[in-house]
Motif scaffolding. Structure first.
Motif, mmCIF file in Angstrom:
data_model
loop_
_atom_site.group_PDB
_atom_site.id
_atom_site.type_symbol
_atom_site.label_atom_id
_atom_site.label_comp_id
_atom_site.label_asym_id
_atom_site.label_seq_id
_atom_site.Cartn_x
_atom_site.Cartn_y
_atom_site.Cartn_z
ATOM 1 N N ALA A 287 0.827 -1.207 0.000
ATOM 2 C CA ALA A 287 0.000 0.000 0.000
ATOM 3 C C ALA A 287 0.862 1.258 0.000
ATOM 4 C CB ALA A 287 -0.923 -0.009 1.216
ATOM 5 N N ASN A 288 1.952 1.227 0.757
ATOM 6 C CA ASN A 288 2.893 2.340 0.806
ATOM 7 C C ASN A 288 3.444 2.624 -0.592
ATOM 8 O OD1 ASN A 288 4.939 4.154 1.533
ATOM 9 N ND2 ASN A 288 5.428 3.056 3.404
ATOM 10 N N LEU A 289 3.838 1.574 -1.283
ATOM 11 C CA LEU A 289 4.383 1.715 -2.626
ATOM 12 C C LEU A 289 3.330 2.248 -3.591
ATOM 13 C CD1 LEU A 289 6.595 1.289 -4.743
ATOM 14 C CD2 LEU A 289 5.849 -1.097 -4.927
ATOM 15 N N LEU A 290 2.112 1.711 -3.509
ATOM 16 C CA LEU A 290 1.040 2.175 -4.398
ATOM 17 C C LEU A 290 0.742 3.659 -4.152
ATOM 18 C CD1 LEU A 290 -1.471 -0.829 -4.335
ATOM 19 C CD2 LEU A 290 -0.062 -0.049 -6.262
ATOM 20 N N GLY A 291 0.733 4.058 -2.885
ATOM 21 C CA GLY A 291 0.500 5.468 -2.580
ATOM 22 C C GLY A 291 1.555 6.360 -3.199
ATOM 23 N N ARG A 292 2.794 5.935 -3.123
ATOM 24 C CA ARG A 292 3.891 6.717 -3.688
ATOM 25 C C ARG A 292 3.748 6.865 -5.200
ATOM 26 N NH1 ARG A 292 8.508 6.250 0.262
ATOM 27 N NH2 ARG A 292 7.597 5.145 2.024
ATOM 28 N N LEU A 293 3.436 5.766 -5.867
ATOM 29 C CA LEU A 293 3.334 5.793 -7.328
ATOM 30 C C LEU A 293 2.070 6.518 -7.792
ATOM 31 C CD1 LEU A 293 4.503 2.142 -8.145
ATOM 32 C CD2 LEU A 293 5.835 4.258 -8.279
ATOM 33 N N VAL A 294 0.912 6.149 -7.219
ATOM 34 C CA VAL A 294 -0.356 6.720 -7.675
ATOM 35 C C VAL A 294 -0.435 8.219 -7.385
ATOM 36 C CG1 VAL A 294 -2.861 6.700 -7.347
ATOM 37 C CG2 VAL A 294 -1.603 4.538 -7.504
ATOM 38 N N LEU A 295 -0.206 8.611 -6.140
ATOM 39 C CA LEU A 295 -0.332 10.020 -5.788
ATOM 40 C C LEU A 295 0.822 10.844 -6.353
ATOM 41 C CD1 LEU A 295 -1.706 9.865 -2.128
ATOM 42 C CD2 LEU A 295 -2.932 9.953 -4.301
ATOM 43 N N GLY A 296 2.013 10.242 -6.460
ATOM 44 C CA GLY A 296 3.140 10.965 -7.046
ATOM 45 C C GLY A 296 2.885 11.319 -8.498
ATOM 46 N N ILE A 297 2.406 10.364 -9.284
ATOM 47 C CA ILE A 297 2.108 10.628 -10.693
ATOM 48 C C ILE A 297 0.914 11.567 -10.811
ATOM 49 C CG2 ILE A 297 1.341 9.547 -12.841
ATOM 50 C CD1 ILE A 297 2.978 7.070 -11.989
ATOM 51 N N MET A 298 -0.096 11.378 -9.961
ATOM 52 C CA MET A 298 -1.277 12.247 -9.971
ATOM 53 C C MET A 298 -0.899 13.703 -9.711
ATOM 54 S SD MET A 298 -4.677 11.956 -7.549
ATOM 55 C CE MET A 298 -4.921 10.247 -8.013
ATOM 56 N N SER A 299 0.149 13.915 -8.905
ATOM 57 C CA SER A 299 0.512 15.281 -8.516
ATOM 58 C C SER A 299 1.086 16.101 -9.664
ATOM 59 C CB SER A 299 1.511 15.249 -7.357
ATOM 60 O OG SER A 299 2.793 14.824 -7.799
ATOM 61 N N ASP A 300 1.461 15.448 -10.779
ATOM 62 C CA ASP A 300 1.885 16.189 -11.963
ATOM 63 C C ASP A 300 0.706 16.579 -12.838
ATOM 64 O OD1 ASP A 300 4.617 16.419 -11.588
ATOM 65 O OD2 ASP A 300 5.064 14.471 -12.491
ATOM 66 N N ARG A 301 -0.507 16.146 -12.450
ATOM 67 C CA ARG A 301 -1.688 16.376 -13.282
ATOM 68 C C ARG A 301 -2.737 17.268 -12.621
ATOM 69 N NH1 ARG A 301 0.686 11.765 -14.741
ATOM 70 N NH2 ARG A 301 0.556 11.072 -16.912
ATOM 71 N N ILE A 302 -2.825 17.238 -11.306
ATOM 72 C CA ILE A 302 -3.768 18.108 -10.603
ATOM 73 C C ILE A 302 -3.022 18.820 -9.483
ATOM 74 C CG2 ILE A 302 -5.727 16.605 -11.140
ATOM 75 C CD1 ILE A 302 -5.686 15.653 -8.254
ATOM 76 N N ALA A 303 -3.647 19.834 -8.908
ATOM 77 C CA ALA A 303 -2.985 20.619 -7.866
ATOM 78 C C ALA A 303 -2.566 19.731 -6.710
ATOM 79 C CB ALA A 303 -3.938 21.707 -7.365
ATOM 80 N N ARG A 304 -1.339 19.914 -6.250
ATOM 81 C CA ARG A 304 -0.805 19.034 -5.213
ATOM 82 C C ARG A 304 -1.523 19.202 -3.876
ATOM 83 N NH1 ARG A 304 3.952 20.298 -8.280
ATOM 84 N NH2 ARG A 304 4.557 18.410 -9.398
#
Length: 416
Positions: free
Chosen positions: A268-285
């Protein structure tokens, strides 16, 4: 002055950062060692587990100082030094025969080594990819999370085949070699010029100024970001550090079933890093952080209010780990959105003290008020406050005492 690096050097630095972060992430397997260490030392698990709180605090303090070390010695030399200290500290931990030795070796020294390498290599990597900060951060911190998963299997195997003391020796040797090799692959990021950038997320004319640390700490936004970060770290680090013990003593699961939470947390930790990290380049952090806080609230509330069994326990800790992993991935870029990229190591370094303070505070509350539940309620209260901050925080203007040039934000923070 040349401010560019070749793509080959950038990619080699990214690869070295990933390798280093993987090894440094191994400290998140710590809950595997609480029971064996308690048996060896003859002390309660709660006192042994306190070593992880000390480790987290030392990690945060070292992270806040790593920017100055990088300026003086360079990212490569500091990373190599961190690898040597990490390996030596784990070897010393194998010889710990009392709680104070455990707190010194496994807490202070391991934490200091891990923190020295962690934040410095991460922010150095992020600065190399200013147009894809979220993706670069996701790769680096994703490796940190993956390291906790990979070393879960490594350390379980070592414990079952070689015993406690030898496991610390072998773990230290493996991690040391990986960090040193990773350090040899790194190059310092050049200073960023104050130029405008085209970014698919930029929808306003908001400007981000390069704040020095003294300028940043004078803003209300700095302290709001610090409270939000502390909140997620208190929740994530406390639960990660005692996950197996919560499963056994609070949910009343078997030792084997409770230990599986370590793997659930790592994934879950890894998924959070990948999903939210990539998402943060697309919507406001700020919106990404608000989402992470809501997920964290669901996880902590589940621990407090649900009738827990193995599945609901796994769900709860997965939510908390997902939120924690995603938040620490997004935060370096978020801090640079607010205060500029050139000083992000120092500015984020101070905010990163919340990493250790949060974990330490969670352990203190649990010790003073008789267990896990008091800490869970404190987490819930802080999460509600932080959600309000995340949806109301605004981008600061130019620092009043600044002579630096404004530049367009790589990623505009939405003004709502």
């Amino acid at each position: 002055m040349n401010t560019q690096l070749s793509n080959s050097k950038k990619m080699l630095t990214l690869a070295g950062t990933v390798l280093t972060q993987f090894a440094l992430g191994s400290v998140y397997t710590w809950s595997l060692f609480n029971s064996p260490l308690a048996d060896k030392l003859g002390d309660p698990i709660s006192q042994v587990a306190f070593s992880f709180g000390i480790l987290s605090l030392a990690l945060a303090v070292a992270s806040s100082l790593s920017g100055k070390l990088q300026e003086r010695f360079g990212v490569r030399n500091v990373t190599i030094g961190a690898g040597l200290l990490l390996g030596g500290s784990l070897v010393l931990t194998s010889h710990a025969s009392s709680l104070w030795m455990l707190y010194l070796f496994a807490g202070l020294l391991v934490g200091y080594a891990d923190g020295t390498g962690y934040l410095m290599t991460l922010t150095n990597c992020v600065k190399l990819f200013p147009k894809n900060k979220g993706l670069a951060s996701a790769c680096a911190i994703g490796a940190y999370g993956l390291g906790s998963l990979g070393f879960k299997f490594i350390n379980v195997y070592l414990l079952s085949h070689f015993g406690l003391s030898q496991t610390f020796n072998l773990w230290g040797g493996i991690a040391m070699v990986m960090v040193i090799v990773g350090g040899l692959m790194m190059t310092d990021a050049p200073k960023q010029e104050a130029t405008s950038a085209d970014n698919q997320q930029a929808t306003t004319d908001n400007k981000v100024f390069d704040y020095t640390l003294p300028q940043a700490i004078k803003t209300s936004q700095f302290w709001m970001l610090a409270v939000m970060f502390l909140t997620v770290c208190m929740s994530g680090l406390y639960v990660i550090g005692v996950a197996k013990d919560v499963g056994q003593n609070y949910v009343h699961l078997s030792a084997e079933t409770a230990a599986s939470a370590v793997a659930i947390i790592a994934v879950a930790n890894l998924l959070g890093r990948l999903v939210l990290g990539i998402m943060s380049d697309r919507i406001a952090r700020t919106r990404v952080i608000a989402l992470a806080l809501v997920v964290c609230f669901v996880g902590v509330a589940s621990l407090v209010f649900l009738h827990l069994n193995s599945l609901s326990f796994y769900f709860a800790v997965a939510c908390i780990a997902f939120s924690f992993g995603g938040t620490i991935t997004v935060y370096p870029s978020l801090v640079s959105d607010f205060f500029g990229l050139n000083n992000v190591t120092k500015n984020y370094g101070v905010i990163y003290l919340g990493f250790g303070v949060g974990s330490f505070a969670g352990s203190i509350v649990a010790s003073l008020f008789g267990g896990f539940v008091a800490t869970f309620y404190l987490m819930l209260a802080l999460i509600v406050v932080s959600i309000v901050m995340a949806v109301t925080i605004k981008l600061p203007g130019a620092p009043k005492d600044s002579t630096s040039h404004a530049r367009q934000s790589n990623v505009a923070v939405q003004q709502n």
